[in-house]
Enzyme design. Structure first.
Site, PDB file in Angstrom:
ATOM      1  N   SER A 148       0.863  -1.178   0.000  1.00  0.00           N
ATOM      2  CA  SER A 148       0.000   0.000   0.000  1.00  0.00           C
ATOM      3  C   SER A 148       0.897   1.225   0.000  1.00  0.00           C
ATOM      4  O   SER A 148       2.120   1.108   0.003  1.00  0.00           O
ATOM      5  CB  SER A 148      -0.891  -0.001   1.233  1.00  0.00           C
ATOM      6  OG  SER A 148      -0.091   0.263   2.372  1.00  0.00           O
ATOM      7  N   LYS A 149       0.262   2.378   0.022  1.00  0.00           N
ATOM      8  CA  LYS A 149       1.002   3.640   0.016  1.00  0.00           C
ATOM      9  C   LYS A 149       2.055   3.695   1.129  1.00  0.00           C
ATOM     10  O   LYS A 149       3.089   4.324   0.989  1.00  0.00           O
ATOM     11  CB  LYS A 149       0.037   4.825   0.189  1.00  0.00           C
ATOM     12  CG  LYS A 149      -0.709   5.170  -1.073  1.00  0.00           C
ATOM     13  CD  LYS A 149      -0.117   6.442  -1.711  1.00  0.00           C
ATOM     14  CE  LYS A 149      -0.814   6.786  -3.013  1.00  0.00           C
ATOM     15  NZ  LYS A 149      -0.187   6.160  -4.167  1.00  0.00           N
ATOM     16  N   ARG A 150       1.751   3.038   2.241  1.00  0.00           N
ATOM     17  CA  ARG A 150       2.699   3.006   3.354  1.00  0.00           C
ATOM     18  C   ARG A 150       4.072   2.490   2.935  1.00  0.00           C
ATOM     19  O   ARG A 150       5.085   2.841   3.506  1.00  0.00           O
ATOM     20  CB  ARG A 150       2.180   2.075   4.462  1.00  0.00           C
ATOM     21  CG  ARG A 150       1.320   2.737   5.491  1.00  0.00           C
ATOM     22  CD  ARG A 150       0.970   1.773   6.604  1.00  0.00           C
ATOM     23  NE  ARG A 150       0.482   0.493   6.123  1.00  0.00           N
ATOM     24  CZ  ARG A 150       1.117  -0.653   6.299  1.00  0.00           C
ATOM     25  NH1 ARG A 150       2.254  -0.711   6.943  1.00  0.00           N
ATOM     26  NH2 ARG A 150       0.593  -1.770   5.841  1.00  0.00           N
ATOM     27  N   GLY A 206       5.548   3.039   0.236  1.00  0.00           N
ATOM     28  CA  GLY A 206       6.129   3.872  -0.808  1.00  0.00           C
ATOM     29  C   GLY A 206       5.201   3.882  -1.994  1.00  0.00           C
ATOM     30  O   GLY A 206       4.029   3.527  -1.889  1.00  0.00           O
TER      31      GLY A 206
END
Ligand code: GLU
Length: 486
Positions: free
Chosen positions: A250-252, A254
């Site tokens: 996920s965005k977490r 990167g």
């Protein structure tokens, strides 16, 4: 009958334009491409745009753009499912006529209530088959009331279907765990299952390589092939990609969209190498493989069953290696757009080519991404550098002794008529001794004075590229800062 030697190798990458392509999508594209190229087969690009509500504007362009950026060329397409509706309707009709499918008139509200009820009873969500055996009369009644039906597959009530997967082996699915899934929606569009099967058949796809998450859909597809009396392609489900914390990417973790990696200055060749190792390996050691080597060695035998772990540091490390492998000219060509984009606005454009060349020759060793180049190089370009004066000091030097050392250095070089690294070093090295300073402390001071940083490319080469005028100005500015400290 379905052996590789007889059936032409034809693969497809079949993204849905419901978002911009992420790592997992492109890893699927890459494995399809590698398999096709390894076997001298064909790769088809097919856009599965049957989910009208979830369609994202511009997604088709980013899909094609990402493939092009990575050099994953395709031989046919893009085909668009939205332009093939009449084919799906023909086959849907055939399934209905042959009693493999039935019309379902249940309203969205009824289905919703049913699902809620099932959730309450902790049962899996499943259509309760209310319309499976409607009489002619029931149907006529519902039609007269103007209800638009959907078409559902008539799932066998007993038994099981076994999927032969080239990576997972035989996987059996009991029919009583499978739904009477929808084939044709009330908006006239086919579902993924129906369109996917019809197209894989129509496009003579020999091998379906796709993400693991589709394995559970595959028995439905196999049953559809059987109902239509078509030979199914071979299936290979690729392992999921997880973050280092073993959570879904996920965005977490990167960037998730491939274009973001391009923006962040990753090289397509590094990206291809890195993605190839997300689920495939040559052996237990080899990390660096060129495009040609990947094509030569790629095989499904070495695709793993277990999750592939995405490791951003590894990608950065690999990208740094690919950056250093470039010739200086290539590096300049690739880094230039990033300098243009990210250097401070105060730096006037166009940048001086000779100067840029000198700067980038020092940066190439140090950058892990192209986007780092402007950060590492900014001090070369700006008129005045800003930094904390305390950086000029060290354990062994207070403001007075630092100022003293800097003045000596300034005096020693100010009259020079040539300004190049070796000459500067010849002057500065003995000075450290005369000042009773270690070269480490003395050079550290000079480095901060000319770059504003404690870590930078080699000092004297940096000074050479910066040029005499800039260096002298920066020495004076540092002296001023030290004065202010006292
Ligand atoms: N359209 C599906 C996707 O977006 C394709 C899955 C498949 O390859 O069958 O992933």
């Amino acid at each position: 009958m379905h052996s590789e030697s007889e059936t032409p190798v034809r693969l497809r990458f079949a993204p849905s334009p419901t978002g911009h392509p992420h790592l997992g999508n492109i890893r699927s594209a890459l494995f399809n491409w590698l398999f096709a190229r390894h076997h001298g087969g064909k790769l088809i690009l097919r856009i599965e745009d049957t989910d009208v509500a979830r369609k994202v504007e511009g997604a088709v362009e980013t899909i094609a753009g990402s493939l092009q950026w990575l050099g994953l060329d395709w031989d046919e397409g893009p085909y668009f499912q939205s332009r093939r509706l009449s084919d799906y309707h023909d086959i849907a009709n055939r399934l209905l006529q042959e009693n493999h499918a039935y019309l379902c008139y249940c309203s969205a509200e009824r289905l919703q209530a049913m699902r809620e009820e099932q959730a309450k009873r902790k049962q899996p969500p499943r259509y309760d088959r209310r319309c499976r055996d409607l009489t002619e009369k029931d149907r006529a009644h519902l039609e007269a009331a103007g209800v638009t039906p959907v078409l559902r597959f008539r799932m066998p009530l007993e038994g099981e279907t076994s999927v032969r997967d080239l990576i997972h082996g035989e996987v059996a699915f009991k029919h009583d765990t499978l739904d009477d899934f929808v084939l044709l929606k009330s908006d006239g569009y086919p579902t993924y299952h129906l369109a996917n099967v019809i197209d894989d058949h129509a496009m003579a796809i020999s091998h379906v390589l796709r993400a693991d998450e589709w394995l559970s859909s595959t028995p439905r597809h196999v049953l559809l092939y059987r109902a239509l009396e078509w030979q199914p392609p071979r299936f290979a489900h690729l392992p999921i990609i997880l973050g280092p914390d073993r959570a879904r990417l996920s965005k977490r973790h990167g960037a998730t969209s491939i274009t973001e990696y391009q923006r962040q200055g990753y090289l397509p060749e590094a990206m291809v190498n890195f993605l190839a190792l997300l689920g495939w390996s040559l052996d237990d050691r080899t990390e660096l493989l060129s495009r040609d080597e990947l094509i030569k060695h790629f095989s499904l035998d070495r695709v793993g069953k277990t999750a592939a772990i995405f490791n951003r540091e590894k990608l950065e490390w690999m990208n740094g290696i690919y950056l250093r492998k470039l010739s200086l000219d290539e590096f300049i060509e690739r880094a230039m757009p990033f300098l243009d984009r990210d250097l401070p606005e105060s730096v006037s454009r166009p940048l001086d080519e000779v100067y840029v060349r000198g700067v980038l020759s020092l940066i190439q060793e140090r950058a892990r991404t192209l986007a780092e180049a402007p950060q590492l190089a900014a001090f070369f370009f700006v008129d005045e550098i800003e930094y904390d004066a305390a950086l000029l000091l060290s354990k062994k030097m207070d403001a007075a002794s630092a100022a003293g050392a800097l003045s000596v250095a300034l005096e020693a070089v100010k009259g020079l008529t040539t300004w190049e690294a070796a000459g500067l070093e010849d002057i500065m090295r003995p000075l450290a001794n005369e000042l009773s300073l270690s070269t480490r402390d003395f050079f550290g001071l000079l480095r901060v004075a000319v770059t504003g940083r404690t870590a930078a490319p080699p000092l004297f080469q940096t000074m050479e590229v910066l040029g005499k005028e800039k260096c002298l100005k920066r020495f004076s500015a540092a002296l001023q800062l030290l004065c202010n400290l006292r």
